[in-house]
Design an enzyme around this catalytic site. Structure first.
Site, PDB file in Angstrom:
ATOM      1  N   ARG A 155      41.386   6.596  19.865  1.00  0.00           N
ATOM      2  CA  ARG A 155      40.438   5.587  20.342  1.00  0.00           C
ATOM      3  C   ARG A 155      38.742   6.818  20.630  1.00  0.00           C
ATOM      4  O   ARG A 155      39.069   6.370  21.771  1.00  0.00           O
ATOM      5  CB  ARG A 155      41.359   5.294  21.679  1.00  0.00           C
ATOM      6  CG  ARG A 155      42.098   4.360  21.046  1.00  0.00           C
ATOM      7  CD  ARG A 155      42.190   2.984  20.065  1.00  0.00           C
ATOM      8  NE  ARG A 155      43.398   2.066  20.231  1.00  0.00           N
ATOM      9  CZ  ARG A 155      44.307   2.487  19.128  1.00  0.00           C
ATOM     10  NH1 ARG A 155      43.575   3.344  17.819  1.00  0.00           N
ATOM     11  NH2 ARG A 155      45.687   1.394  18.758  1.00  0.00           N
ATOM     12  N   SER A 161      43.978  -4.167  25.011  1.00  0.00           N
ATOM     13  CA  SER A 161      44.516  -3.616  26.416  1.00  0.00           C
ATOM     14  C   SER A 161      44.500  -2.693  26.674  1.00  0.00           C
ATOM     15  O   SER A 161      43.009  -2.144  26.478  1.00  0.00           O
ATOM     16  CB  SER A 161      45.799  -2.392  24.738  1.00  0.00           C
ATOM     17  OG  SER A 161      45.898  -2.526  23.332  1.00  0.00           O
ATOM     18  N   GLU A 182      41.408   2.500  28.390  1.00  0.00           N
ATOM     19  CA  GLU A 182      40.747   1.955  27.150  1.00  0.00           C
ATOM     20  C   GLU A 182      39.455   1.581  26.844  1.00  0.00           C
ATOM     21  O   GLU A 182      39.086   1.019  26.449  1.00  0.00           O
ATOM     22  CB  GLU A 182      42.252   1.532  25.915  1.00  0.00           C
ATOM     23  CG  GLU A 182      41.174   1.004  24.883  1.00  0.00           C
ATOM     24  CD  GLU A 182      42.899   0.244  23.616  1.00  0.00           C
ATOM     25  OE1 GLU A 182      42.724   0.215  22.740  1.00  0.00           O
ATOM     26  OE2 GLU A 182      44.539   1.780  24.072  1.00  0.00           O
TER      27      GLU A 182
END
Length: 292
Positions: A166, A215, A285
């Site tokens: 990510r 998320s 995130e």
């Protein structure tokens, strides 16, 4: 703005443009007519003003004080997807993951079905190495076209993004305007079945019909963020109008009247509780941008 064809808006509300439906205004919002319009605009401001690209707003907390500088939002001119004979997908930075995977299915190109499960645009998930269901952008990206904050246009091969989980090394303010993904030969019906499986799995496990941001925390090595949050007793935890989803504990939701401060503050409470319970420090995130 002389000679530019895009739309420039001062004090532009951003809450309607993000999934949480919270947050302040952008000092300026620029929606370019096309690539040349974007390049010329950024060349004129010359890197002197902060620039933030905005896609679907799905993985983002815009703080209540708003966003300084210029927010760039790509429109229809950047939402194209072309399937080539060599099984490469040419995609504009504003194309959604659903559009990319659907066009690939129709062309019999397999390998990008996972993009059906990414709630964002090509620009966002190229920057963040978006992924779902065991695959990520780093697995399929060939290269991407980027406009730098000073208007310079560059094409970067995937290796130059130095992808990790990510994360990429794209500089702040760089706008991904196009990307090319390598697929493989596939059967449309089988590709469609896999996309349907992904869609059903998301519907069953995630609070998709709420004001959420996707998320919240990255999965630590060898762990699942949702399981750590659940074990720390955070399922259903609230702060103001924000709540930890009872359906999937790695999702925060706006129950109706949350502020961005509620959502971010709840996330920090969750991080503290998880650390106290497990000794693991969760990393955000979701991007958090703007003034408190």
């Amino acid at each position: 703005m002389d000679g530019l064809r895009g739309r420039l808006t001062a004090d532009a509300p951003l809450a309607p443009l993000v999934w949480f439906k919270t947050g302040g205004k952008a000092d300026w919002l620029f929606e370019p007519a096309d690539l040349e319009d974007l390049r010329e605009f950024l060349f004129r401001i010359g890197g002197r003003t902060p620039v933030m690209p905005l896609g679907l707003g799905s993985n983002l907390i815009v703080r209540d004080g708003g966003v300084p500088g210029v927010v760039i939002r790509l429109g229809k001119a950047f939402a194209t997807v072309e399937a080539r004979r060599d099984k490469v997908l040419e995609c504009g930075g504003g194309a959604s993951g659903i559009l990319v995977s659907s066009r690939a299915r129709d062309a019999g190109i397999a390998g990008v079905e996972f993009m059906r499960g990414i709630p964002g645009t090509v620009g966002g998930f190229v920057r963040m190495n978006g992924g779902a269901y065991g695959r990520e952008v780093a697995d399929v990206l060939i290269d991407c076209d980027v406009v730098m904050p000073d208007g310079e246009f560059v094409t970067l091969p995937a290796r130059d993004l130095e992808y990790t989980y990510r994360h990429s090394v794209l500089p702040e303010g760089a706008v991904v305007v196009a990307a090319r993904f390598q697929g493989r030969e596939g059967i449309p019906a089988e590709i469609g079945e896999e996309m349907d499986r992904i869609a059903a799995a998301r519907e069953a496990s995630q609070p998709l019909r709420t004001r959420t941001g996707g998320s919240t925390f990255k999965n630590p090595p060898g762990e699942k963020a949702w399981a750590l949050v659940d074990a720390a007793g955070c399922r259903g935890l609230t702060l103001g109008g924000a709540q930890v989803s009872e359906k999937h504990t790695n999702f925060l939701i706006n129950t109706g009247d949350a502020t961005s401060a509620d959502i971010e503050g709840l996330g920090e409470q969750v991080r503290e509780k998880v650390y106290a319970d497990s000794g693991i420090s969760l990393e955000w995130e979701i991007q958090r941008v703007g003034r408190p």
